[in-house]
Scaffold this motif. Structure first.
Motif, PDB file in Angstrom:
ATOM      1  N   LEU A  88     -40.591 -23.426  -0.117  1.00 24.04           N
ATOM      2  CA  LEU A  88     -40.800 -24.778   0.411  1.00 24.04           C
ATOM      3  C   LEU A  88     -41.698 -25.619  -0.490  1.00 24.04           C
ATOM      4  N   ASP A  89     -42.545 -24.960  -1.284  1.00 23.33           N
ATOM      5  CA  ASP A  89     -43.430 -25.716  -2.192  1.00 23.33           C
ATOM      6  C   ASP A  89     -42.630 -26.488  -3.240  1.00 23.33           C
ATOM      7  N   ASN A  90     -41.384 -26.083  -3.500  1.00 18.68           N
ATOM      8  CA  ASN A  90     -40.524 -26.775  -4.471  1.00 18.68           C
ATOM      9  C   ASN A  90     -39.599 -27.788  -3.806  1.00 18.68           C
ATOM     10  N   CYS A  91     -39.788 -28.000  -2.506  1.00 23.23           N
ATOM     11  CA  CYS A  91     -38.869 -28.845  -1.728  1.00 23.23           C
ATOM     12  C   CYS A  91     -39.590 -30.123  -1.300  1.00 23.23           C
ATOM     13  N   ASP A  92     -39.117 -31.267  -1.794  1.00 17.17           N
ATOM     14  CA  ASP A  92     -39.704 -32.544  -1.393  1.00 17.17           C
ATOM     15  C   ASP A  92     -38.950 -33.098  -0.190  1.00 17.17           C
ATOM     16  N   LEU A  93     -39.699 -33.460   0.840  1.00 17.65           N
ATOM     17  CA  LEU A  93     -39.085 -34.086   2.014  1.00 17.65           C
ATOM     18  C   LEU A  93     -39.069 -35.592   1.805  1.00 17.65           C
ATOM     19  N   VAL A  94     -37.906 -36.199   1.952  1.00 14.68           N
ATOM     20  CA  VAL A  94     -37.777 -37.651   1.814  1.00 14.68           C
ATOM     21  C   VAL A  94     -37.368 -38.233   3.161  1.00 14.68           C
ATOM     22  N   TRP A  95     -38.049 -39.312   3.544  1.00 16.32           N
ATOM     23  CA  TRP A  95     -37.810 -39.933   4.849  1.00 16.32           C
ATOM     24  C   TRP A  95     -37.391 -41.384   4.684  1.00 16.32           C
ATOM     25  N   HIS A  96     -36.521 -41.854   5.561  1.00 13.42           N
ATOM     26  CA  HIS A  96     -36.177 -43.273   5.596  1.00 13.42           C
ATOM     27  C   HIS A  96     -37.378 -44.056   6.134  1.00 13.42           C
ATOM     28  N   ASN A  97     -37.658 -45.187   5.560  1.00 16.56           N
ATOM     29  CA  ASN A  97     -38.776 -46.026   6.006  1.00 16.56           C
ATOM     30  C   ASN A  97     -38.318 -46.901   7.177  1.00 16.56           C
ATOM     31  N   ARG A  98     -37.992 -46.231   8.280  1.00 15.59           N
ATOM     32  CA  ARG A  98     -37.464 -46.913   9.456  1.00 15.59           C
ATOM     33  C   ARG A  98     -38.128 -46.343  10.713  1.00 15.59           C
ATOM     34  N   LEU A 117     -34.607 -38.457   8.618  1.00 13.57           N
ATOM     35  CA  LEU A 117     -34.653 -37.555   7.460  1.00 13.57           C
ATOM     36  C   LEU A 117     -33.610 -37.963   6.425  1.00 13.57           C
ATOM     37  N   ALA A 118     -34.062 -38.224   5.201  1.00 12.36           N
ATOM     38  CA  ALA A 118     -33.146 -38.570   4.108  1.00 12.36           C
ATOM     39  C   ALA A 118     -32.746 -37.336   3.302  1.00 12.36           C
ATOM     40  N   SER A 119     -33.593 -36.304   3.304  1.00 13.38           N
ATOM     41  CA  SER A 119     -33.284 -35.073   2.580  1.00 13.38           C
ATOM     42  C   SER A 119     -32.139 -34.319   3.261  1.00 13.38           C
ATOM     43  N   ASP A 120     -31.521 -33.398   2.516  1.00 13.58           N
ATOM     44  CA  ASP A 120     -30.478 -32.528   3.073  1.00 13.58           C
ATOM     45  C   ASP A 120     -31.165 -31.443   3.909  1.00 13.58           C
ATOM     46  N   LEU A 121     -30.895 -31.437   5.214  1.00 15.72           N
ATOM     47  CA  LEU A 121     -31.571 -30.505   6.121  1.00 15.72           C
ATOM     48  C   LEU A 121     -31.292 -29.050   5.752  1.00 15.72           C
ATOM     49  N   VAL A 122     -30.096 -28.749   5.300  1.00 17.90           N
ATOM     50  CA  VAL A 122     -29.768 -27.365   4.927  1.00 17.90           C
ATOM     51  C   VAL A 122     -30.676 -26.882   3.798  1.00 17.90           C
ATOM     52  N   ASP A 123     -30.921 -27.740   2.798  1.00 18.93           N
ATOM     53  CA  ASP A 123     -31.823 -27.375   1.693  1.00 18.93           C
ATOM     54  C   ASP A 123     -33.212 -27.006   2.222  1.00 18.93           C
ATOM     55  N   VAL A 124     -33.699 -27.792   3.168  1.00 21.76           N
ATOM     56  CA  VAL A 124     -35.050 -27.575   3.706  1.00 21.76           C
ATOM     57  C   VAL A 124     -35.114 -26.272   4.503  1.00 21.76           C
ATOM     58  N   LEU A 125     -34.119 -26.038   5.363  1.00 18.72           N
ATOM     59  CA  LEU A 125     -34.108 -24.824   6.180  1.00 18.72           C
ATOM     60  C   LEU A 125     -34.021 -23.573   5.298  1.00 18.72           C
ATOM     61  N   GLU A 126     -33.201 -23.642   4.244  1.00 17.84           N
ATOM     62  CA  GLU A 126     -33.070 -22.492   3.348  1.00 17.84           C
ATOM     63  C   GLU A 126     -34.365 -22.252   2.576  1.00 17.84           C
ATOM     64  N   ALA A 127     -35.053 -23.317   2.199  1.00 16.40           N
ATOM     65  CA  ALA A 127     -36.331 -23.168   1.491  1.00 16.40           C
ATOM     66  C   ALA A 127     -37.372 -22.488   2.378  1.00 16.40           C
ATOM     67  N   CYS A 128     -37.335 -22.778   3.682  1.00 23.70           N
ATOM     68  CA  CYS A 128     -38.255 -22.118   4.624  1.00 23.70           C
ATOM     69  C   CYS A 128     -37.968 -20.616   4.682  1.00 23.70           C
ATOM     70  N   ILE A 129     -36.695 -20.263   4.740  1.00 25.21           N
ATOM     71  CA  ILE A 129     -36.311 -18.846   4.813  1.00 25.21           C
ATOM     72  C   ILE A 129     -36.665 -18.124   3.517  1.00 25.21           C
ATOM     73  N   ASP A 130     -36.440 -18.802   2.378  1.00 28.40           N
ATOM     74  CA  ASP A 130     -36.607 -18.165   1.062  1.00 28.40           C
ATOM     75  C   ASP A 130     -38.049 -18.164   0.550  1.00 28.40           C
ATOM     76  N   GLY A 131     -38.947 -18.892   1.228  1.00 28.38           N
ATOM     77  CA  GLY A 131     -40.325 -18.956   0.752  1.00 28.38           C
ATOM     78  C   GLY A 131     -40.497 -19.890  -0.431  1.00 28.38           C
TER      79      GLY A 131
END
Length: 422
Positions: A316-326, A300-314
């Motif tokens: 997530l549609d504004n949250c892009d998940l970025v992944w390392h190509n590894r 995971l390249a994104s900040d995990l805290v940002d993602v978890l908070e977006a799930c709680i706050d509803g």
């Protein structure tokens, strides 16, 4: 912000390691944690079944976010309890966690909303269950209905195995109340995969697909375990197949839970079988998988805290998940005797050397005894290698494994064999 992670296994070690990278985190606490987690977070000895004590601790330490690892606290309603006391916790409510807490609930939900899964029947009577097995024949799958710590599933290749599993679950009550009913499913053939998904109750954001290795021995032989290793991404899940899975399974099940008044926020674990007729659900879990988390979160390249908070706050549609190509590969080191009765208290050596060799070592079942790290669980350590290709990640993981020793140590030497076969 201060963060509290609940749990003390390899999954929680991976969660704490990833959360510690966040720019938002001031301090991490973990209840109860383990010796590996203690190197990066403050471990606190609180019973994870005690919602009131955990809540009081969170209030005293000004915890801004609690992340729940295991399924039992979720089924114990910890997220509901925290919310009622003005605290933010990542994970589904008690009602939503029923998707893991009761296999019959999950199967009935899938039947009602036309989500592809194996044909099934539910029984509380041993005689009726055995009659059904004799009618259906083998191979067939027998599951304890409730939470059984990953041990309540028997893939019976013969009728005799299936009948013995019914006796174990229903008659001998080997899993207590979790085995008051059995779910009997058709045997599905194909390749398995796991997709962990972030959801805020409406939007779904799948993580990179992983593949777990359940059997204890190489070549997928021997009894099932909680997982002897995993790798990600799993090439069996192509981009086109992932689109199909989102369209036919992930979005429909999240919508179904909302329709049932059980709005699901958190991590939804989807266990899949790629059958000849398309992907079908093996199981849902209401939390991060173990050991899949140990290969997914390192990518995971994104900040995990940002993602978890977006799930709680509803949001997530504004949250892009970025992944390392590894690629990441995790090899589980288990105690002698596991998954049966296993050894405890054996000295563990070589972890620093394994980390120096490039391995990420996640503690799953360890303890400190008079200053010596010792084994304390069936699955003792998870050793993860990350590199640009799956072959090099395998190499990294096993080079690190070679540095670790404890009496009776056992592990599979073929983790990610399917990815290599492709």
């Amino acid at each position: 912000m201060n963060i509290l992670v609940i749990g003390g296994g390899g999954r929680e070690h991976a969660l704490v390691s990833t959360l510690a990278k966040s720019r938002k985190v001031a301090k991490i606490y973990c209840a109860p944690g383990n010796p590996g987690i203690a190197a990066i977070a403050e471990c606190v000895d609180i019973d994870i079944a005690d919602n009131e004590l955990l809540c009081r601790f969170a209030q005293e330490k000004s915890i801004g976010l609690t992340v729940v690892g295991p399924e039992a606290p979720l089924m114990n309603g910890i997220v509901d309890f925290f919310a009622a006391n003005g605290l933010r916790a990542f994970g589904p409510t008690r009602a939503a966690a029923e998707i893991e807490g009761s296999k019959s609930f999950a199967k009935d939900l899938m039947r009602k909303y036309h989500i592809p899964t194996a044909a099934y029947a539910v029984f509380s009577s041993p005689d009726a269950a055995k009659d059904y097995v004799r009618q259906q024949g083998a191979p067939i799958v027998i599951k304890a209905d409730g939470l059984a710590a990953g041990k309540g599933v028997v893939v019976a290749m013969t009728e005799a195995e299936a009948l013995a599993a019914i006796d174990t679950i229903l008659c001998q009550q080997a899993f207590g109340q979790a085995g008051s009913q059995v779910v009997i499913e058709e045997y599905m053939e194909g390749e398995e995969a796991s997709i962990l998904t972030f959801t805020d109750g409406y939007t779904v954001r799948p993580m990179v697909a992983a593949q777990d290795h359940k059997r204890i021995f190489d070549g997928d032989e021997g009894p099932n375990t909680g997982g002897m290793g995993a790798y990600a991404p799993a090439p069996v899940i192509t981009p086109a197949l992932l689109d199909t899975i989102i369209e036919t399974i992930l979005q429909p099940v999240v919508n179904a839970m909302t329709s049932e008044g059980r709005n699901y926020k958190g991590c939804l674990y989807l266990g899949l079988m790629m059958t000849k007729s398309g992907p079908k659900v093996v199981e849902f879990n209401a939390r991060f998988g173990d050991p899949e988390t140990q290969v997914v979160l390192p990518l995971l390249a994104s900040d995990l805290v940002d993602v978890l908070e977006a799930c709680i706050d509803g949001s997530l549609d504004n949250c892009d998940l970025v992944w390392h190509n590894r690629s990441a590969v995790c090899v589980v080191l288990a105690a002698g005797g596991y998954p049966g009765e296993y050894r405890k208290g054996d000295a563990i050596n070589g972890i620093a050397e394994a980390e120096a060799a490039g391995g990420m070592v996640f503690h799953a079942g360890t303890a400190n005894c008079d200053g010596q790290l010792v084994t304390a669980g069936g699955r003792v350590l998870g050793v993860t290698g990350v590199n640009d290709t799956v072959a090099s990640a395998i190499n990294n993981a096993y080079q690190a494994v070679a540095k670790i020793q404890f009496k009776g140590m056992q592990y599979r030497t073929d983790i990610a064999h399917r990815a290599q076969g492709r």
